[in-house]
Write a protein that holds these residues in place. Sequence first.
Motif, PDB file in Angstrom:
ATOM      1  N   VAL A 151      37.755  42.103  47.697  1.00 22.88           N
ATOM      2  CA  VAL A 151      38.947  41.977  46.854  1.00 22.88           C
ATOM      3  C   VAL A 151      39.331  43.342  46.276  1.00 22.88           C
ATOM      4  CG1 VAL A 151      39.803  41.006  44.676  1.00 22.88           C
ATOM      5  CG2 VAL A 151      38.648  39.541  46.344  1.00 22.88           C
ATOM      6  N   ARG A 167      36.644  31.550  50.875  1.00 22.59           N
ATOM      7  CA  ARG A 167      37.719  30.674  50.388  1.00 22.59           C
ATOM      8  C   ARG A 167      37.285  29.969  49.103  1.00 22.59           C
ATOM      9  NH1 ARG A 167      42.343  28.872  52.082  1.00 22.59           N
ATOM     10  NH2 ARG A 167      43.091  26.816  51.498  1.00 22.59           N
ATOM     11  N   ALA A 174      37.332  32.408  46.267  1.00 21.99           N
ATOM     12  CA  ALA A 174      38.704  32.728  45.877  1.00 21.99           C
ATOM     13  C   ALA A 174      39.321  31.608  45.040  1.00 21.99           C
ATOM     14  CB  ALA A 174      39.554  33.000  47.110  1.00 21.99           C
ATOM     15  N   TRP A 207      41.867  36.660  41.485  1.00 22.66           N
ATOM     16  CA  TRP A 207      41.959  37.256  42.818  1.00 22.66           C
ATOM     17  C   TRP A 207      43.286  36.919  43.508  1.00 22.66           C
ATOM     18  CZ3 TRP A 207      36.611  36.197  45.549  1.00 22.66           C
ATOM     19  CH2 TRP A 207      35.592  36.820  44.840  1.00 22.66           C
ATOM     20  N   GLN A 208      44.076  36.062  42.917  1.00 22.95           N
ATOM     21  CA  GLN A 208      45.281  35.566  43.586  1.00 22.95           C
ATOM     22  C   GLN A 208      46.295  36.643  43.912  1.00 22.95           C
ATOM     23  OE1 GLN A 208      46.819  32.257  41.346  1.00 22.95           O
ATOM     24  NE2 GLN A 208      45.144  30.928  41.986  1.00 22.95           N
ATOM     25  N   VAL A 253      44.685  37.469  47.459  1.00 27.27           N
ATOM     26  CA  VAL A 253      44.202  36.416  48.363  1.00 27.27           C
ATOM     27  C   VAL A 253      45.307  35.411  48.628  1.00 27.27           C
ATOM     28  CG1 VAL A 253      42.502  34.591  48.702  1.00 27.27           C
ATOM     29  CG2 VAL A 253      41.823  36.704  47.569  1.00 27.27           C
TER      30      VAL A 253
END
Length: 93
Positions: free
Chosen positions: A60, A78, A81, A87-88, A91
């Motif tokens: 990240v 996944r 995340a 982290w959006q 990701v």
Amino acid sequence: MDILHEDKGTKGRYYAVVEGHEAEMTYSRTSPKLVIVDHTGVPDALRGKDVGQALAAHAVEEARKGGWKIMPLCPFFRAQAMRHKDWQDVVNL
């Protein structure tokens, strides 16, 4: 923990050797702006030591520095995340 990087053009991996065991997170680069994380492998001897989490967090941070997005095909990445809403920005869930 030292996380190292191998880059082979469109393929690469982040890896760490901990207590003599190697863990890795592999990826494929589909474009200058998109990386697909496709596998995380952590030996049983390292389970519960947050090695996989460290690899994911490193990926990240590298995406943020490099200005690209991550598409998580790897179930482990996944799941991480989805737990880390911060982290959006990099990701694509």
